[in-house]
Motif scaffolding. Structure first.
Motif: not given
Length: 171
Positions: A9, A56, A60-62, A64, A77, A112, A116
């Protein structure tokens, strides 16, 4: 596989190399054209990535990052939008492409998304971006119908709008 090649992350401070990777990738592809690249504001891009990493827009937005040792060499993203997840940005620095970083990034995105409960991964691809088309097609994604046309708000006279197609795959 080398132990010092990995995806993690993004953390505060990664906005600098993320912006560098994005600018290098966009400049190298030639898809946007020099006039559009000249309009980009690296400081504003860094601020935007800083905000995406530290605050964010959703739970659950990431963001990486792909690393080669301590160096960030790529990023993605992703925003889950049940039942799918949308890859919003996905770049590997041009000198590091075809080294497995993109595959590791995509695998981390899918991992990821599975947490979710997403059942699909999706992204938008510019029609003329042959390298990205080959990469995502090789990973099992395919166009699924929708298209959109993009341009800058105040384009120089010689800017051609970009057409993107929506690609997706079941995960």
């Amino acid at each position: 596989m080398r132990a010092d090649l990995f995806v993690r992350p993004a953390t505060e401070g990664d906005e600098h190399p993320i912006t560098d990777v994005q600018l290098a990738a966009w400049t190298t592809t030639g898809l946007l054209g020099d006039d559009v690249i000249a309009l980009l504001d690296p400081a504003a891009m860094r601020e935007s990535w800083h905000n995406a990493i530290t605050a964010p827009p959703g739970p659950d937005y990431r963001v990486l990052v792909a690393c080669d040792g301590p160096r960030v060499v790529g990023f993605a993203s992703v925003a889950p939008q049940p039942p799918s997840g949308l890859i919003l940005a996905f770049e590997v620095t041009p000198t590091e492409q075809r080294s497995g970083h993109g595959s590791r990034l995509l695998a981390a995105v899918v991992d990821h998304l599975r947490t979710t409960d997403a059942t699909e991964v999706a992204t938008w691809i510019v029609h003329t971006d042959e390298a990205r088309t080959r990469f995502f097609a090789g990973a099992g994604l395919a166009p699924d119908g929708p298209q959109r046309h993009l341009t800058t708000h105040e384009p120089p006279q010689d800017v051609t709008p970009l057409t993107e197609s929506h690609w997706s795959a079941t995960i």
